[in-house]
Design an enzyme around this catalytic site. Structure first.
Site, mmCIF file in Angstrom:
data_model
loop_
_atom_site.group_PDB
_atom_site.id
_atom_site.type_symbol
_atom_site.label_atom_id
_atom_site.label_comp_id
_atom_site.label_asym_id
_atom_site.label_seq_id
_atom_site.Cartn_x
_atom_site.Cartn_y
_atom_site.Cartn_z
ATOM 1 N N CYS A 1 -100.489 -82.277 -16.157
ATOM 2 C CA CYS A 1 -100.194 -81.401 -15.147
ATOM 3 C C CYS A 1 -98.979 -81.534 -14.156
ATOM 4 O O CYS A 1 -98.765 -80.654 -13.453
ATOM 5 C CB CYS A 1 -101.544 -81.283 -14.225
ATOM 6 S SG CYS A 1 -101.871 -82.245 -12.980
ATOM 7 N N ASP B 1 -125.804 -102.395 -3.822
ATOM 8 C CA ASP B 1 -125.777 -102.469 -5.316
ATOM 9 C C ASP B 1 -124.294 -103.521 -5.460
ATOM 10 O O ASP B 1 -123.373 -103.551 -4.938
ATOM 11 C CB ASP B 1 -125.167 -101.016 -5.947
ATOM 12 C CG ASP B 1 -124.737 -100.997 -7.280
ATOM 13 O OD1 ASP B 1 -124.415 -101.979 -7.861
ATOM 14 O OD2 ASP B 1 -124.754 -99.994 -8.026
ATOM 15 N N CYS C 1 -106.222 -88.366 -13.576
ATOM 16 C CA CYS C 1 -105.319 -87.581 -12.551
ATOM 17 C C CYS C 1 -106.434 -86.743 -11.589
ATOM 18 O O CYS C 1 -107.475 -86.326 -12.112
ATOM 19 C CB CYS C 1 -104.727 -86.612 -13.309
ATOM 20 S SG CYS C 1 -103.748 -85.401 -12.145
ATOM 21 N N CYS D 1 -99.015 -87.703 -14.187
ATOM 22 C CA CYS D 1 -99.937 -87.127 -15.006
ATOM 23 C C CYS D 1 -99.150 -86.426 -16.445
ATOM 24 O O CYS D 1 -98.395 -85.518 -15.950
ATOM 25 C CB CYS D 1 -101.007 -86.179 -14.292
ATOM 26 S SG CYS D 1 -101.888 -85.302 -15.706
ATOM 27 N N CYS E 1 -106.187 -82.862 -12.402
ATOM 28 C CA CYS E 1 -106.856 -82.165 -13.620
ATOM 29 C C CYS E 1 -107.709 -83.064 -14.289
ATOM 30 O O CYS E 1 -108.070 -82.533 -15.313
ATOM 31 C CB CYS E 1 -105.598 -81.652 -14.386
ATOM 32 S SG CYS E 1 -104.775 -82.940 -15.110
#
Length: 412
Positions: free
Chosen positions: A220, A338, A201, A217, A204
Site C-alpha cells: 500500500c 500470561d 503493515c 509496505c 493494510c
C-alpha cells in the site's frame, strides 16, 4: 490554584482535600504512596477534576510500552529550565494517579505526565496537552492489553485532529500509523531494536519490507516518514543539522533514544537542545531503575524489564561474561498473568554468564533457559543468590512486581 484558570470551585477544592486525606491515610497504613486511592477519591467527588487541574498548565503526555517513566523524568528535568514542573514521576499513570500528581502542582507551569497506553486518548481529551510523545508499541501484559495493532488504531482514532504537537518515533511503524492522523507531527529517528511486533503493515496488513534502517509496505506504500530529529551514536541531531552530545548517567542505547525524543519535546516548549540535554545529566536513577546498591556486601545493579522488547534492550546493558546475572519473574495482576512472552526473548545473549533465577514463576523461566541451552541455578531468594554467585557486580533483571519485591528486600 495559581495560573490563569482562576480559583478551583468549592467542589474541586473539596475533592482535592479529600483525595490528599485518603492518600495520607493510605501512607500511614504502609500501603504505598497513596496516590492512586487519593486520585480515585478525588475523581469520585468531582469527575471533571483532571481537566480542571490541567487548565493552567502546558501539558506534555508521554506514552509507550517501554521507556515511559524514564522519558517522563528526562522531559521534566529539561523543562525545569523554563519553569516549575509537576509530574507523576513514580509512574502512577492511570487517571487516578495522574489526578493525584496534578493536585500537588498548583504553582507549576508545566505538567509532564506519563500515561498508560490504554488511557492515552481519554487523558488527552481531558487535559488538552500541548505535546504528546509516542515512543514505541510492543507486546506486553498479554492477558489484558489489546493486541498492539488494535492499540495503534485506538490511538489513531483518539488523536485524530488533535491540536497537540505529536513527537513520534519514525522507526516504529505502529507509532507512525497511530500518529499519522494528527495534523502536526515531529518525527524522531529514535531506532527500534525489537521488530517482532511490526512485520505486517498496520494500514493494510501487507508484509513490511525492512531494508537497513528503512521500512515500507510493498503493497500500500505506507512508509517511514523523514525524521527531523535523530539519534546518531552519542549525539542528537536537531532539525537544523546541529549535533548535540548526549551525556547521561543512565545506561544504554534505549536511554539515548529516550533523551533524543525528550530533546525534541523540550524544543516544542522553547528549551534549546543543549540546555535540555545538559539538564538530563542530573537523572541518575528512575524509581530505583539502574540503581547500583550494596546488599550483603555485594554490589547489585537493578534493571527493570517487563516484556520481550524491554529484556532485549536490557541484555545489551550487561557487560561481557563472567558478570553474574539474576533474573526474577512474577505473574501477578500488575505484571500480566500470561508468561508465554518468555519464549519471545533471546536468552542466548546471556551465554557465558552465571545465571540465577528467582521469583514466583522461576520454574517457567527455568524451562525457557533450559531450552536456550543456558547454565543457570534456581534459588529461593536473593539472599541465596548472593551466597552462591561468583565474584563481580550482580546484574539484576526483574519484571514489575518482582522488581518491587527485590527493592523492598535489598532496602532500596
Amino acid at each position: 490554584m495559581a495560573g490563569n484558570s482562576g480559583p478551583l470551585s468549592p467542589r474541586a477544592k473539596l475533592a482535592v482535600t479529600a483525595g490528599k486525606a485518603a492518600a495520607a491515610v493510605s501512607r500511614a497504613a504502609g500501603r504505598g504512596s497513596g496516590s492512586v486511592i487519593g486520585g480515585k477519591v478525588a475523581l469520585r467527588l468531582d469527575p471533571d477534576l483532571l481537566a480542571r487541574l490541567a487548565t493552567h498548565l502546558d501539558v506534555v503526555l508521554v506514552s509507550a510500552t517501554n521507556g515511559k517513566t524514564t522519558t517522563t523524568r528526562l522531559i521534566a528535568e529539561a523543562l525545569r529550565a523554563s519553569g516549575p514542573v509537576v509530574s507523576n514521576a513514580l509512574g502512577a499513570n492511570m487517571p487516578a494517579g495522574i489526578t493525584s500528581a496534578l493536585a500537588g502542582g498548583s504553582d507549576a507551569r508545566y505538567g509532564v505526565i506519563e500515561v498508560d497506553e490504554k488511557y492515552l486518548a481519554m487523558v488527552a481529551r481531558d487535559v488538552s496537552p500541548k505535546a504528546i510523545a509516542l515512543l514505541n508499541l510492543s507486546r506486553d501484559q498479554l492477558d489484558r492489553a489489546a493486541e498492539t495493532r488494535m492499540l495503534a488504531e485506538k490511538w489513531r482514532e483518539g488523536l485524530a485532529g488533535t491540536k497537540a504537537v505529536i513527537i513520534a518515533n519514525a522507526d516504529d511503524p505502529l507509532i507512525v500509523w497511530a500518529a499519522s492522523s494528527s495534523p502536526n507531527v515531529v518525527w524522531v529517528a529514535a531506532g527500534q531494536e525489537w521488530k517482532d511486533d511490526a512485520w505486517s503493515c498496520p494500514s493494510c496488513g501487507g508484509v513490511m519490507q525492512r531494508p537497513g534502517d528503512d521500512w515500507f509496505c510493498g503493497e500500500c506504500g505506507f512508509r517511514r516518514p523523514t525524521p527531523s530529529w535523530a539519534l546518531s551514536g552519542d549525539y542528537v541531531l536537531d532539525p537544523h543539522g546541529s549535533a548535540w552530545p548526549i551525556r547521561l548517567q543512565l545506561p544504554g542505547r534505549a536511554n539515548k533514544a529516550n533523551a533524543t525524543s525528550s530533546a525534541a519535546v523540550a524544543a516544542t516548549f522553547g528549551v534549546p537542545p543543549q540546555v535540555a540535554l545538559e539538564r538530563m545529566y542530573q537523572v541518575q536513577a528512575v524509581a530505583g531503575r539502574y540503581d547500583v546498591i550494596t546488599f550483603m556486601n555485594r554490589e547489585m545493579r537493578l534493571l527493570l524489564a517487563k516484556n520481550p522488547a524491554g529484556w532485549l534492550e536490557t541484555f545489551s546493558l550487561i557487560d561481557g561474561p563472567p558478570a553474574p546475572v539474576l533474573l526474577s519473574v512474577n505473574a501477578r495482576g500488575a505484571d500480566g498473568t500470561d508468561t508465554s512472552w518468555l519464549w519471545d526473548v533471546d536468552y542466548t545473549r546471556l551465554t557465558g554468564h552465571p545465571i540465577f533465577v528467582i521469583g514466583d514463576r522461576k520454574l517457567d523461566l527455568a524451562v525457557r533457559l533450559e531450552v536456550a541451552g543456558q547454565n543457570f541455578q534456581v534459588c529461593e531468594s536473593v539472599d541465596e543468590v548472593v551466597q552462591k554467585a561468583p565474584p563481580g557486580r550482580i546484574e539484576v533483571i526483574a519484571n514489575y512486581t518482582a522488581f518491587q519485591d527485590l527493592r523492598r528486600r535489598v532496602g532500596n
